[in-house]
Write a protein that holds these residues in place. Structure first.
Motif, PDB file in Angstrom:
ATOM      1  N   PHE A  94      37.448 -32.137  37.945  1.00 27.35           N
ATOM      2  CA  PHE A  94      36.836 -33.357  37.424  1.00 27.35           C
ATOM      3  C   PHE A  94      35.565 -33.709  38.203  1.00 27.35           C
ATOM      4  O   PHE A  94      34.504 -33.965  37.612  1.00 27.35           O
ATOM      5  CB  PHE A  94      37.854 -34.510  37.481  1.00 27.35           C
ATOM      6  N   ILE A  95      35.642 -33.694  39.522  1.00 27.37           N
ATOM      7  CA  ILE A  95      34.487 -34.026  40.364  1.00 27.37           C
ATOM      8  C   ILE A  95      33.352 -33.035  40.125  1.00 27.37           C
ATOM      9  O   ILE A  95      32.184 -33.419  40.005  1.00 27.37           O
ATOM     10  CB  ILE A  95      34.900 -34.071  41.846  1.00 27.37           C
ATOM     11  N   THR A  96      33.677 -31.752  40.025  1.00 31.59           N
ATOM     12  CA  THR A  96      32.667 -30.724  39.778  1.00 31.59           C
ATOM     13  C   THR A  96      32.017 -30.921  38.409  1.00 31.59           C
ATOM     14  O   THR A  96      30.799 -30.783  38.265  1.00 31.59           O
ATOM     15  CB  THR A  96      33.281 -29.318  39.891  1.00 31.59           C
ATOM     16  N   ASP A 126      29.067 -28.481  47.782  1.00 28.31           N
ATOM     17  CA  ASP A 126      28.847 -28.919  49.152  1.00 28.31           C
ATOM     18  C   ASP A 126      29.449 -30.299  49.375  1.00 28.31           C
ATOM     19  O   ASP A 126      29.517 -31.133  48.454  1.00 28.31           O
ATOM     20  CB  ASP A 126      27.355 -28.959  49.471  1.00 28.31           C
ATOM     21  N   ASP A 127      29.851 -30.556  50.615  1.00 22.40           N
ATOM     22  CA  ASP A 127      30.510 -31.814  50.949  1.00 22.40           C
ATOM     23  C   ASP A 127      29.644 -33.038  50.681  1.00 22.40           C
ATOM     24  O   ASP A 127      30.152 -34.072  50.241  1.00 22.40           O
ATOM     25  CB  ASP A 127      30.946 -31.814  52.415  1.00 22.40           C
ATOM     26  N   ASP A 128      28.329 -32.937  50.926  1.00 24.28           N
ATOM     27  CA  ASP A 128      27.468 -34.095  50.695  1.00 24.28           C
ATOM     28  C   ASP A 128      27.365 -34.421  49.214  1.00 24.28           C
ATOM     29  O   ASP A 128      27.384 -35.588  48.821  1.00 24.28           O
ATOM     30  CB  ASP A 128      26.086 -33.902  51.317  1.00 24.28           C
ATOM     31  N   ILE A 129      27.304 -33.397  48.378  1.00 21.77           N
ATOM     32  CA  ILE A 129      27.256 -33.617  46.929  1.00 21.77           C
ATOM     33  C   ILE A 129      28.585 -34.186  46.453  1.00 21.77           C
ATOM     34  O   ILE A 129      28.622 -35.139  45.674  1.00 21.77           O
ATOM     35  CB  ILE A 129      26.911 -32.315  46.183  1.00 21.77           C
ATOM     36  N   LYS A 130      29.678 -33.639  46.959  1.00 23.78           N
ATOM     37  CA  LYS A 130      31.008 -34.110  46.570  1.00 23.78           C
ATOM     38  C   LYS A 130      31.188 -35.585  46.948  1.00 23.78           C
ATOM     39  O   LYS A 130      31.695 -36.378  46.154  1.00 23.78           O
ATOM     40  CB  LYS A 130      32.082 -33.256  47.232  1.00 23.78           C
ATOM     41  N   ALA A 131      30.745 -35.963  48.145  1.00 20.44           N
ATOM     42  CA  ALA A 131      30.866 -37.354  48.586  1.00 20.44           C
ATOM     43  C   ALA A 131      30.025 -38.282  47.699  1.00 20.44           C
ATOM     44  O   ALA A 131      30.476 -39.376  47.332  1.00 20.44           O
ATOM     45  CB  ALA A 131      30.434 -37.482  50.042  1.00 20.44           C
ATOM     46  N   LYS A 176      31.752 -38.670  44.304  1.00 21.72           N
ATOM     47  CA  LYS A 176      32.903 -39.570  44.421  1.00 21.72           C
ATOM     48  C   LYS A 176      32.441 -41.024  44.430  1.00 21.72           C
ATOM     49  O   LYS A 176      33.056 -41.880  43.782  1.00 21.72           O
ATOM     50  CB  LYS A 176      33.697 -39.275  45.693  1.00 21.72           C
ATOM     51  N   LYS A 177      31.363 -41.320  45.145  1.00 21.59           N
ATOM     52  CA  LYS A 177      30.844 -42.691  45.184  1.00 21.59           C
ATOM     53  C   LYS A 177      30.360 -43.129  43.809  1.00 21.59           C
ATOM     54  O   LYS A 177      30.564 -44.278  43.406  1.00 21.59           O
ATOM     55  CB  LYS A 177      29.699 -42.810  46.204  1.00 21.59           C
ATOM     56  N   ILE A 178      29.737 -42.229  43.082  1.00 19.39           N
ATOM     57  CA  ILE A 178      29.286 -42.557  41.721  1.00 19.39           C
ATOM     58  C   ILE A 178      30.494 -42.847  40.835  1.00 19.39           C
ATOM     59  O   ILE A 178      30.494 -43.813  40.070  1.00 19.39           O
ATOM     60  CB  ILE A 178      28.423 -41.415  41.146  1.00 19.39           C
ATOM     61  N   ILE A 179      31.548 -42.047  40.951  1.00 16.09           N
ATOM     62  CA  ILE A 179      32.770 -42.279  40.168  1.00 16.09           C
ATOM     63  C   ILE A 179      33.400 -43.600  40.584  1.00 16.09           C
ATOM     64  O   ILE A 179      33.854 -44.386  39.730  1.00 16.09           O
ATOM     65  CB  ILE A 179      33.759 -41.107  40.326  1.00 16.09           C
ATOM     66  N   HIS A 181      40.187 -45.102  43.856  1.00 12.04           N
ATOM     67  CA  HIS A 181      40.843 -45.889  44.908  1.00 12.04           C
ATOM     68  C   HIS A 181      41.125 -45.086  46.168  1.00 12.04           C
ATOM     69  O   HIS A 181      41.838 -45.571  47.058  1.00 12.04           O
ATOM     70  CB  HIS A 181      42.143 -46.495  44.371  1.00 12.04           C
ATOM     71  N   CYS A 182      40.597 -43.860  46.247  1.00  9.73           N
ATOM     72  CA  CYS A 182      40.822 -42.980  47.413  1.00  9.73           C
ATOM     73  C   CYS A 182      42.316 -42.845  47.722  1.00  9.73           C
ATOM     74  O   CYS A 182      42.744 -42.923  48.868  1.00  9.73           O
ATOM     75  CB  CYS A 182      40.079 -43.492  48.636  1.00  9.73           C
ATOM     76  N   THR A 183      43.094 -42.654  46.683  1.00  3.12           N
ATOM     77  CA  THR A 183      44.542 -42.570  46.814  1.00  3.12           C
ATOM     78  C   THR A 183      44.978 -41.116  46.896  1.00  3.12           C
ATOM     79  O   THR A 183      44.664 -40.332  46.004  1.00  3.12           O
ATOM     80  CB  THR A 183      45.220 -43.233  45.595  1.00  3.12           C
TER      81      THR A 183
END
Length: 124
Positions: A96-98, A5-10, A13-16, A72-74
């Motif tokens: 990787f994110i998953t 889900d998008d909320d989990i993915k976001a 990403k913030k944790i990373i 870096h959101c690149t």
């Protein structure tokens, strides 16, 4: 690959993205238990990514680019020395994110579908 889900993915990403500050806290000796766990999970997920690239040097380079992309959101188009196409890059990145989400216990259920049927405990 499991869709998250998008909320989990976001959140993942913030944790990373906070991993660099987490590294500094660990070096300074004031890291929390979450810092240590997240750092470990992120490193393990990154080291296990790009598993189908045979060359160790090429795999490490791709892992660095994936990490850089998330931290870096690149976007793919702004990263140099990527040795694959756009779609493959984002497949690696999502993998990787998953893996981080799984390692942190953020994904509901497991990779296999569970019975989601409702059962009633009251009779009618």
């Amino acid at each position: 690959m499991q869709r998250i889900d998008d909320d989990i993915k976001a959140t993942v990403k913030k944790i990373i993205q906070g991993n660099e500050k987490r590294k500094r806290r660990m070096l300074n000796g004031n890291a929390s238990a979450f810092d240590r766990m997240a750092y470990s999970v992120i490193n393990e997920a990154l080291n296990n990514s790009c598993h189908n690239i045979d060359s160790e040097a090429a795999r490490e380079q791709m892992q660095k680019q994936i990490y850089k992309s998330v931290v870096h959101c690149t976007p793919y188009e702004s990263i140099y020395d990527v040795m694959c196409g756009r779609r493959q890059f984002y497949d690696y990145r999502n993998e990787f994110i998953t893996a981080v989400a799984e390692g942190l216990g953020m994904l509901p259920g497991s990779r296999t579908k569970k019975n989601t049927g409702c059962s009633s405990t009251t009779g009618t």
